[in-house]
Design a protein around this motif. Structure first.
Motif, mmCIF file in Angstrom:
data_model
loop_
_atom_site.group_PDB
_atom_site.id
_atom_site.type_symbol
_atom_site.label_atom_id
_atom_site.label_comp_id
_atom_site.label_asym_id
_atom_site.label_seq_id
_atom_site.Cartn_x
_atom_site.Cartn_y
_atom_site.Cartn_z
ATOM 1 N N LYS A 28 0.935 -1.168 -0.207
ATOM 2 C CA LYS A 28 -0.095 0.128 -0.002
ATOM 3 C C LYS A 28 1.032 1.340 -0.097
ATOM 4 C CE LYS A 28 -3.457 2.147 2.907
ATOM 5 N NZ LYS A 28 -4.402 2.104 4.306
ATOM 6 N N GLN A 29 0.564 2.106 -0.725
ATOM 7 C CA GLN A 29 1.301 3.261 -0.754
ATOM 8 C C GLN A 29 0.405 4.759 -0.564
ATOM 9 O OE1 GLN A 29 3.334 4.490 -4.629
ATOM 10 N NE2 GLN A 29 4.948 5.467 -3.396
ATOM 11 N N GLU A 30 0.396 5.181 0.377
ATOM 12 C CA GLU A 30 -0.278 6.462 0.902
ATOM 13 C C GLU A 30 0.200 7.644 0.269
ATOM 14 O OE1 GLU A 30 -2.624 6.600 4.482
ATOM 15 O OE2 GLU A 30 -1.428 4.638 4.954
ATOM 16 N N ASP B 182 -8.491 4.084 3.419
ATOM 17 C CA ASP B 182 -8.139 2.810 2.696
ATOM 18 C C ASP B 182 -7.496 3.480 1.351
ATOM 19 O OD1 ASP B 182 -10.539 0.730 3.783
ATOM 20 O OD2 ASP B 182 -8.418 1.019 4.428
ATOM 21 N N SER B 183 -8.032 4.818 1.037
ATOM 22 C CA SER B 183 -7.628 5.537 -0.082
ATOM 23 C C SER B 183 -5.776 5.568 -0.356
ATOM 24 C CB SER B 183 -8.075 6.956 -0.139
ATOM 25 O OG SER B 183 -9.290 7.048 0.030
ATOM 26 N N ALA B 184 -5.428 4.912 -1.282
ATOM 27 C CA ALA B 184 -4.299 4.861 -1.586
ATOM 28 C C ALA B 184 -3.876 3.979 -2.822
ATOM 29 C CB ALA B 184 -3.629 3.900 -0.462
#
Lengths: 114, 112
Positions: B36-38, B83-85
């Motif tokens: 995961k990349q925020e 969870d936006s990413a």
């Protein structure tokens, strides 16, 4: 907290002017990696160090070099940046090279080439 | 050859389940990963699955692996704004123990 730190977060350089990106880690990991990530593309491994042993990917241009003076620090040198080298550069570390070793990533340095 | 494919965008309503799909080419991969990349941050390992498993569950995350079709999916239950990413699928080919092959990432956006 143990972590992977990249400085600077944003770097602007001129076409053809050498630039160095820095990565440091407090995890005491044996392996350090450099990835190039262009917009909307997958991170691409450039090279990695296992301790002092340098491992270059076959398709990494000669323009990209790396140094690891000690366990904690690793540098990415771009000798003559071109416009196509503008990207996010990610540093990562892992304890070992086996597949079960998690790679821990830094926040990246975004390189702009004018 | 080694290649990982995933769709670029996914939009879901808050509270719904998100399913991010991925296909890979190297059948010898022993590990498959979801990162995961925020925004403004590095990649963070979310979960991984061994190639001899077909499912792994970890709280809201469910990973499904279909080795025959070389298909990997990540399901996020009760999707939240946090969870936006961008979610990256990755494989670890047996021939390259230290080399992870990433997909281009799926940008997950959450609608209210």
């Amino acid at each position: 907290d143990a972590m992977v730190i990249q400085n600077p977060r944003y770097q602007v350089t001129q076409f053809g002017k050498p630039v160095t990106l820095s990565c440091s880690q407090t995890l005491n990991h044996n392996v350090m990696y450099w990835y190039q990530q262009k917009s909307s593309q997958a991170p691409k491994l450039l090279f990695h160090y296992y301790d002092k042993d340098f491992n270059n990917e076959a398709d990494t241009p000669d323009n990209f070099q790396s140094r690891r003076p000690n366990t904690s620090f690793c540098f990415l040198d771009i000798r003559s940046p071109g416009l196509g080298d503008a990207a996010m550069y990610l540093c990562a570390t892992s304890q070992g090279r086996n597949a079960e070793n998690e790679q821990f990533f830094g926040p990246g340095t975004r390189l702009t080439v004018l | 050859g080694e290649d990982v494919e995933q769709s670029l965008f996914l939009s879901v309503r808050e509270g719904d389940s998100s399913v991010i799909n991925c296909t890979y080419t190297d059948s010898s991969s022993t590990y498959l990963y979801w990162y995961k990349q925020e925004p403004g941050a590095g990649l963070q390992l979310l979960t991984y699955i061994f190639s001899n498993m077909d499912m792994k569950q970890d709280q809201r995350l469910t990973v499904l692996l279909n080795k025959k079709d070389k298909h990997l999916s990540l399901r996020i239950a009760d999707t939240q704004t946090g969870d936006s990413a961008i979610y990256f699928c990755a494989e670890n080919p047996y021939s390259s123990a230290s080399k992870i092959i990433f997909g281009s990432g799926t940008r997950l956006s959450i609608r209210p």
